[in-house]
Enzyme design. Structure first.
Site, PDB file in Angstrom:
ATOM      1  CB  VAL A 193       6.294   6.910  14.691  1.00 47.67           C
ATOM      2  CG1 VAL A 193       5.974   7.565  13.348  1.00 47.67           C
ATOM      3  CG2 VAL A 193       7.652   6.213  14.634  1.00 47.67           C
ATOM      4  N   PRO A 247       0.180  16.490  11.665  1.00 46.29           N
ATOM      5  CG  PRO A 247       1.960  17.608  12.673  1.00 46.29           C
ATOM      6  CD  PRO A 247       1.158  16.344  12.746  1.00 46.29           C
ATOM      7  CB  ILE A 248       0.476  18.711   6.334  1.00 54.86           C
ATOM      8  CG1 ILE A 248      -0.398  19.961   6.483  1.00 54.86           C
ATOM      9  CG2 ILE A 248      -0.372  17.462   6.267  1.00 54.86           C
ATOM     10  CD1 ILE A 248      -1.172  20.294   5.216  1.00 54.86           C
ATOM     11  CB  CYS A 280      -5.300   5.817  10.566  1.00 52.89           C
ATOM     12  SG  CYS A 280      -5.648   4.284   9.722  1.00 52.89           S
ATOM     13  CE  LYS A 308      -2.031   1.774   4.026  1.00 49.84           C
ATOM     14  NZ  LYS A 308      -1.734   3.212   4.072  1.00 49.84           N
ATOM     15  CG  ASN A 309       2.366   2.607   3.614  1.00 51.24           C
ATOM     16  OD1 ASN A 309       1.163   2.793   3.420  1.00 51.24           O
ATOM     17  ND2 ASN A 309       2.877   2.477   4.822  1.00 51.24           N
TER      18      ASN A 309
HETATM   19  C1  UD1 Z   1       3.528   6.874   6.362  1.00 47.58           C
HETATM   20  C2  UD1 Z   1       2.791   5.582   6.133  1.00 47.58           C
HETATM   21  C3  UD1 Z   1       2.144   5.106   7.417  1.00 47.58           C
HETATM   22  C4  UD1 Z   1       3.177   5.018   8.528  1.00 47.58           C
HETATM   23  C5  UD1 Z   1       3.984   6.307   8.646  1.00 47.58           C
HETATM   24  C6  UD1 Z   1       5.152   6.190   9.604  1.00 47.58           C
HETATM   25  C7  UD1 Z   1       2.094   5.825   3.828  1.00 47.58           C
HETATM   26  C8  UD1 Z   1       0.980   5.963   2.861  1.00 47.58           C
HETATM   27  N1  UD1 Z   1       1.759   5.820   5.116  1.00 47.58           N
HETATM   28  O1  UD1 Z   1       2.578   7.842   6.780  1.00 47.58           O
HETATM   29  O2  UD1 Z   1       1.569   3.827   7.172  1.00 47.58           O
HETATM   30  O3  UD1 Z   1       2.535   4.767   9.748  1.00 47.58           O
HETATM   31  O4  UD1 Z   1       4.529   6.671   7.364  1.00 47.58           O
HETATM   32  O5  UD1 Z   1       5.995   5.149   9.233  1.00 47.58           O
HETATM   33  O6  UD1 Z   1       3.239   5.670   3.459  1.00 47.58           O
HETATM   34  N2  UD1 Z   1       4.760  14.698  10.888  1.00 47.58           N
HETATM   35  C9  UD1 Z   1       4.831  16.042  11.223  1.00 47.58           C
HETATM   36  N3  UD1 Z   1       4.679  16.961  10.231  1.00 47.58           N
HETATM   37  C10 UD1 Z   1       4.484  16.595   8.922  1.00 47.58           C
HETATM   38  C11 UD1 Z   1       4.428  15.226   8.588  1.00 47.58           C
HETATM   39  C12 UD1 Z   1       4.582  14.288   9.597  1.00 47.58           C
HETATM   40  O7  UD1 Z   1       5.008  16.386  12.399  1.00 47.58           O
HETATM   41  O8  UD1 Z   1       4.364  17.478   8.066  1.00 47.58           O
HETATM   42  C13 UD1 Z   1       4.885  13.684  11.961  1.00 47.58           C
HETATM   43  C14 UD1 Z   1       3.585  12.882  12.087  1.00 47.58           C
HETATM   44  O9  UD1 Z   1       2.649  13.548  12.883  1.00 47.58           O
HETATM   45  C15 UD1 Z   1       4.082  11.619  12.714  1.00 47.58           C
HETATM   46  C16 UD1 Z   1       5.469  11.451  12.112  1.00 47.58           C
HETATM   47  O10 UD1 Z   1       5.843  12.720  11.606  1.00 47.58           O
HETATM   48  O11 UD1 Z   1       4.171  11.773  14.104  1.00 47.58           O
HETATM   49  C17 UD1 Z   1       5.536  10.420  11.000  1.00 47.58           C
HETATM   50  O12 UD1 Z   1       4.664  10.774   9.971  1.00 47.58           O
HETATM   51  P1  UD1 Z   1       4.962  10.446   8.442  1.00 47.58           P
HETATM   52  O13 UD1 Z   1       6.257   9.711   8.332  1.00 47.58           O
HETATM   53  O14 UD1 Z   1       4.783  11.684   7.670  1.00 47.58           O
HETATM   54  O15 UD1 Z   1       3.793   9.462   8.127  1.00 47.58           O
HETATM   55  P2  UD1 Z   1       2.949   9.391   6.794  1.00 47.58           P
HETATM   56  O16 UD1 Z   1       3.802   9.696   5.624  1.00 47.58           O
HETATM   57  O17 UD1 Z   1       1.676  10.113   6.978  1.00 47.58           O
END
Ligand code: UD1
Length: 435
Positions: free
Chosen positions: A344, A122-123, A116, A22-23
């Site tokens: 995480v 956050p982004i 989920c 999926k990822n």
């Molecule tokens: C991806 C995976 C998900 C997995 C996660 C961590 C996909 C489609 N999904 O999610 O299954 O659980 O990696 O391995 O690949 N964060 C920030 N700011 C941001 C972006 C992230 O603070 O702009 C934080 C998030 O809140 C979280 C951490 O970074 O605590 C990890 O997030 P991230 O690695 O971005 O996860 P996803 O890419 O959403």
């Protein structure tokens, strides 16, 4: 109402070919927007999130044809750059369309992503990184709107002709190795007029596969799989055909299913190197593991009694947060007191309540869960709270006394083609039912 019914107490035994990832598939599908030529992806998992991504790509104007595990995407023209809330709300990964949309059209807009409920999610890393690439981004009223002030740069570049002068380097440092932010930036950078160095990049195998796909499309990228990635942007990218890697999390789920039921599982189409973090933990818990890198198989034989362990979830190559809930089920059965620290996501213990109802002895303090092993779990009716929590509940059903039911299958279907089909193939007493 649909649910999975599972009878506990039967060892998981047999062979299984693991589904595509999926990822990996989702960002690879998004990357198809970077070219006007066709992109063909083989071995795409047939899951809900992939269907949502197909709908999003169609919405922006791409032609998408799906035939079983093969998806052909052709984004000859992009007609919409503002993603519809009803689709975005279904899947957090919609955010990875920002990078390719911006790179291709200079515009992108969406409301904040769904997905989920496991933390604040956050982004900011996506937004800051894209700003460093020169995009102007407004975040207001739950929406993010981005535009390219690079049009001037593009025009100048086109006037002088040829490739961009990779002299001026934009540096982006990610304070956390976010998978999605790294992917978004890779895609945006691959089709830009700059040289970009990302430090603090995510090292997940899925990021590496996206990078390799971009290289096949003509991008110049160095350092994939490391925390420092250098990209020298191109003016255009071409179409390609790629095979999606196997799903590390589905593989880990079925290996843990073998471990908790005293079983014996042989998985095919899996890369032992990519799955090393989970194999290491299962071995430490006493499982007998053999694998073959070239032939891509992993064999697990469970011990009489699993050993206690302390695990901390971390970005790759640490233990994956996506397998934390399933591992907790195994630790409920292990001898002694174990602990899991979730580093995480900040709210990823929602499965604990369900496990406690089955008789598990788990206490949570902040980001740390302490699990007293040796529990005899009792069957229960359970409601999946998110994708991986739902999978953990199915595993808990496999190793408890009696018949459990897991509801809210829409969560589980976001990531697994069919847990009941796969576990049935491995000898589980399991079926999907409709009330
Ligand atoms: C991806 C995976 C998900 C997995 C996660 C961590 C996909 C489609 N999904 O999610 O299954 O659980 O990696 O391995 O690949 N964060 C920030 N700011 C941001 C972006 C992230 O603070 O702009 C934080 C998030 O809140 C979280 C951490 O970074 O605590 C990890 O997030 P991230 O690695 O971005 O996860 P996803 O890419 O959403």
């Amino acid at each position: 109402m649909e649910y999975i019914e599972v009878e506990g107490g039967h060892a998981i035994q047999g062979e299984l070919a693991v589904q595509g990832s999926k990822n990996a598939a989702l960002p690879m599908m998004a990357a198809a927007l970077l070219t006007s030529q066709p992109v063909v992806l083989e071995r795409c998992p047939q899951i809900e999130d992939v269907r949502v991504m197909c709908d999003l790509l169609r919405y922006v104007g791409a032609e998408v044809e799906q035939q079983g595990e093969q998806i052909r995407i052709c984004a000859k023209r992009i007609s919409n750059t503002r993603l519809p809330s009803e689709l975005v709300a279904k899947m957090r990964s919609s955010i990875i369309l920002m990078g390719p949309l911006l790179a291709r059209t200079g515009k992108a807009g969406m409301c904040f992503p769904g997905g989920c409920v496991i933390g604040a999610r956050p982004i900011d890393l996506h937004v800051t990184g894209l700003r460093r690439l020169g995009y102007s981004i407004a975040v207001e009223e739950g929406c993010v709107l981005a535009e390219s002030p690079l049009q001037a740069g593009r025009a100048l570049w086109q006037k002088v002709g040829g490739r961009p002068q990779c002299g001026a380097v934009s540096r982006i440092h990610l304070r956390f190795p976010s998978v999605g932010a790294t992917e978004n930036l890779l895609m945006a950078a691959a089709l830009s007029q700059q040289e970009i160095v990302i430090t603090g990049a995510a090292r997940e195998p899925e990021v590496r596969q996206l990078g390799r796909m971009l290289q096949q499309m003509g991008a110049e990228i160095e350092g994939l799989g490391s925390e420092r990635i250098r990209i020298c942007g191109c003016e255009t990218l071409q179409g390609t055909t790629c095979r999606v890697m196997s799903d590390r999390i589905a593989a880990g789920t079925y290996l843990i299913a073998g471990a908790v039921t005293g079983g014996d599982v042989l998985l095919h189409h899996v890369d032992p190197v990519d799955n090393f973090p989970v194999l290491q933990v299962l071995e430490e818990m006493g499982c007998h593991i053999s694998c073959h890198e070239k032939q891509q198989w992993i064999h697990l034989r469970a011990p009489e009694m699993l050993k206690r362990i302390s695990v901390v979830t971390r970005p790759h190559p640490g233990f994956p947060t996506d397998l934390q809930a399933m591992l907790m089920v195994a630790l409920c059965k292990a001898g002694g007191v174990s602990s899991i620290e979730e580093t995480v996501f900040e709210d990823r213990f929602r499965h604990v309540e369900a496990l406690r109802r089955m008789g598990a002895r788990i206490t949570v303090q902040g980001s740390r869960a302490t699990i007293r092993g040796g529990s005899r779990l009792k069957a229960a009716d359970l409601w999946a709270t998110d994708l991986r929590a739902g999978a953990a509940m199915v595993l808990a059903g496999l190793c408890s006394e009696g018949v459990s039911r897991v509801y809210n299958l829409e969560h589980v279907r976001r990531g697994y083609e069919s847990m009941s089909r796969d576990l049935l193939a491995l000898g589980a007493h399991i079926k999907e039912c409709l009330d």
